[in-house]
Motif scaffolding. Structure first.
Motif, PDB file in Angstrom:
ATOM      1  N   SER A  39       0.832  -1.254  -0.107  1.00  0.00           N
ATOM      2  CA  SER A  39      -0.037  -0.106  -0.041  1.00  0.00           C
ATOM      3  C   SER A  39       0.897   1.218  -0.021  1.00  0.00           C
ATOM      4  N   LYS A  40       1.969   1.283   0.773  1.00  0.00           N
ATOM      5  CA  LYS A  40       2.755   2.293   0.776  1.00  0.00           C
ATOM      6  C   LYS A  40       3.586   2.500  -0.667  1.00  0.00           C
ATOM      7  N   ARG A  41       3.993   1.273  -1.101  1.00  0.00           N
ATOM      8  CA  ARG A  41       4.510   1.368  -2.427  1.00  0.00           C
ATOM      9  C   ARG A  41       3.786   2.011  -3.432  1.00  0.00           C
ATOM     10  N   PHE A  42       2.602   1.680  -3.637  1.00  0.00           N
ATOM     11  CA  PHE A  42       1.892   1.863  -4.657  1.00  0.00           C
ATOM     12  C   PHE A  42       0.800   3.207  -4.177  1.00  0.00           C
ATOM     13  N   LYS A  43       0.996   3.867  -3.222  1.00  0.00           N
ATOM     14  CA  LYS A  43       0.115   5.053  -2.941  1.00  0.00           C
ATOM     15  C   LYS A  43      -0.084   6.020  -4.070  1.00  0.00           C
ATOM     16  N   GLU A  44       0.919   6.177  -4.876  1.00  0.00           N
ATOM     17  CA  GLU A  44       0.714   7.159  -5.926  1.00  0.00           C
ATOM     18  C   GLU A  44       0.060   6.336  -7.204  1.00  0.00           C
ATOM     19  N   HIS A  45      -0.276   5.246  -7.316  1.00  0.00           N
ATOM     20  CA  HIS A  45      -0.877   4.313  -8.402  1.00  0.00           C
ATOM     21  C   HIS A  45      -2.096   4.037  -8.001  1.00  0.00           C
ATOM     22  N   LEU A  46      -3.200   4.926  -8.080  1.00  0.00           N
ATOM     23  CA  LEU A  46      -4.294   4.654  -7.700  1.00  0.00           C
ATOM     24  C   LEU A  46      -5.177   3.151  -8.132  1.00  0.00           C
ATOM     25  N   SER A  47      -4.609   2.873  -9.337  1.00  0.00           N
ATOM     26  CA  SER A  47      -5.232   1.741  -9.751  1.00  0.00           C
ATOM     27  C   SER A  47      -4.622   0.088  -9.506  1.00  0.00           C
TER      28      SER A  47
END
Length: 512
Positions: free
Chosen positions: A424-432
């Motif tokens: 979740s932290k890793r992909f927080k900038e990737h909403l999809s």
């Protein structure tokens, strides 16, 4: 007299407001317009019968009812209640002062009682979004609708209670629902536990990796080796649903008519296991009156396909697009609907028709070439979308008879939750993107780069084990998940080595 009542039409998993305009004037004819289906047109007979039961009369004048917007198809018998109230208010048999404050839906029985409807939760969300003071529904649906905060939800047993409430002669108490306490109490409760399964430590580890990264999985093994038992316990190690996930999942089940008066909110991840005789439409959704299919009912949960090669091949092929896009679009001549379908696919199969290929004790009786022919019932593009292939070996008697303390689901789930938090932290900038299984090639090059030793192992696996090119991205995704389970920022050689072991069906010579 012209009056307006308000209902809602469900489209996909959302609802749109419907304005029911009733005009009663001089004349004798009855007109119901606004694209109603037969169930809506038949409401006149039900309403007339209800009026007689409660001492009201059907107006002997010209009645014109328009259901706006007129280009939206109105389906089902749930419009009985707002139509009946509109006719009574238009004929001045009841007060029309308060009917504009409430959205109301309900099917009428001939004795005036209100029967439950589908889609109570999306209808309640529609009422709140359009500024209504409250919503009036059959009592069986009121608890489900009460999940929506900031909206007065009233449950009525019959039309008489609704009329009394609107006239101000009867007080209905709004249904209250403690969302936070009920959600937290039930979100982690499961009847089954991974500790029930004896042995199969390697498969349990594969289930943990699949749950941690959201990876699809297929298990290959002899009959009775425990494939179904293991699959049913996957949901017990998945992270508890967030409130937003629970609401979205509940909306889908509400539209499909799968909710009952006892359950207001789905707090546990769904587990769907359709039979192999299922049709394409039942699996992905659709029909003359489009409804969600099994893949949408498994949204935010697990779709288990037992005996995968026994499914019709054309049925399996329709899974390819939803597995990638995590939604399904149902297109018809007059309507196009989207249903969410973000699920984990877990499949099981026997290795051959007799079931005993590679069995440690029993001999396979299949003719030469039958193993490969049996496996070929599953297309390469579908297998390409399954990250983990693992063989399930029958548990020997010694392990079945012994009773060592196995690891419980809650302990495994704790590790899975920690791994998901890292993602979740890793992909927080990737909403999809929410988990490693959803990474694109671009994200793989950024977040799933193994060290030099790991890259060497991957290169050797591609060359010596005959792994296909399509397995490359899957191994990297699995390696990233295995590293996350260890809390490692970098992908090392042992992470890649374990990931390679989960690609059984990609190995050359696996099936002869």
């Amino acid at each position: 007299m012209l009056v307006k009542t308000f209902g809602a039409a469900v489209a996909g998993i959302d609802a749109i407001p419907i304005t029911i305009e009733v005009d009663i004037s001089r004349g004798i004819r009855f007109f119901l317009v606004g694209l109603p289906d037969n169930a809506v047109k038949e409401s006149q007979q039900r309403i007339e019968s209800v009026f007689r039961v409660f001492g009201y009369t059907w107006p002997g004048r010209r009645i014109v009812i328009n259901m706006a917007p007129a280009d939206t198809r109105k389906e089902g018998s749930a419009y009985d209640l707002p139509l009946a109230i509109g006719v009574l208010a238009g004929d001045e048999q009841i007060s029309a002062d308060r009917i504009g404050d409430y959205l109301m839906m309900g099917e009428l029985s001939l004795d005036g009682s209100l029967k439950p409807i589908r889609g109570a939760l999306p209808i309640a969300l529609c009422a709140k979004g359009n500024g209504f003071k409250g919503i009036i529904l059959p009592r069986a649906n009121a608890r489900e609708a009460s999940v929506v905060e900031g909206l007065d939800v009233y449950g009525a047993e019959d039309v008489g209670q609704v009329i009394g409430f609107l006239n101000g002669t009867l007080q209905l108490e709004p249904i209250l629902f403690d969302l936070d306490s009920e959600f937290s109490d039930q979100a982690s409760y499961h009847e089954m536990d991974l500790a029930d399964v004896k042995g199969q430590e390697s498969v349990k580890r594969a289930l943990e990796v699949a749950a941690a990264g959201g990876h699809n999985m297929i298990m290959i093994g002899a009959p009775g080796s425990g494939k179904s038992m293991l699959a049913k316990r996957l949901a017990t190690i998945l992270p508890p649903m967030q409130l937003s996930e629970a609401l979205e999942t509940t909306k889908i089940h509400s539209v499909a008519g799968k909710m009952n008066g006892e359950r207001a909110l789905l707090t546990q991840r769904p587990f769907r296991s359709p039979h192999h005789t299922i049709s394409s439409i039942a699996l992905v959704g659709g029909g003359s009156f489009p409804q969600p299919g099994e893949i949408s009912l498994a949204h935010n949960g697990v779709l288990f396909l037992d005996e995968l090669p026994e499914f019709n091949r054309t049925v399996l092929e329709v899974l390819r697009q939803p597995l990638e896009d995590r939604e399904i679009t149902i297109s018809r001549a007059r309507v196009s609907l989207k249903y969410p379908a973000s699920f984990m696919l877990v499949a099981s199969m026997n290795p051959c028709p007799c079931g005993y290929y590679n069995h440690p004790e029993k001999e396979c009786t299949c003719a030469p070439g039958m193993v490969q022919k049996y496996l070929s019932r599953i297309s390469g593009p579908l297998l390409d979308r399954i990250d983990i292939h693992i063989e399930v070996v029958p548990v020997p008697f010694e392990k079945l008879a012994s009773s060592p303390q196995a690891e419980k689901s809650e302990d495994v789930r704790a590790r899975v939750i920690k791994a998901r938090e890292l993602q979740s932290k890793r992909f927080k900038e990737h909403l999809s993107v929410h988990c490693n299984a959803q990474m694109s090639s671009k994200l793989l090059r950024r977040y799933a780069v193994p060290d030099s030793a790991g890259a060497a192992i991957l290169r050797n696996a591609m060359e010596k084990l005959g792994l296909s090119a399509r397995a490359y991205d899957r191994i990297l995704k699995l390696s990233r998940t295995i590293a996350d389970l260890e809390g490692s920022e970098n992908i090392h050689a042992h992470h890649v080595a374990e990931a390679v072991q989960y690609r059984s069906l990609d190995r050359s010579g696996w099936a002869g």
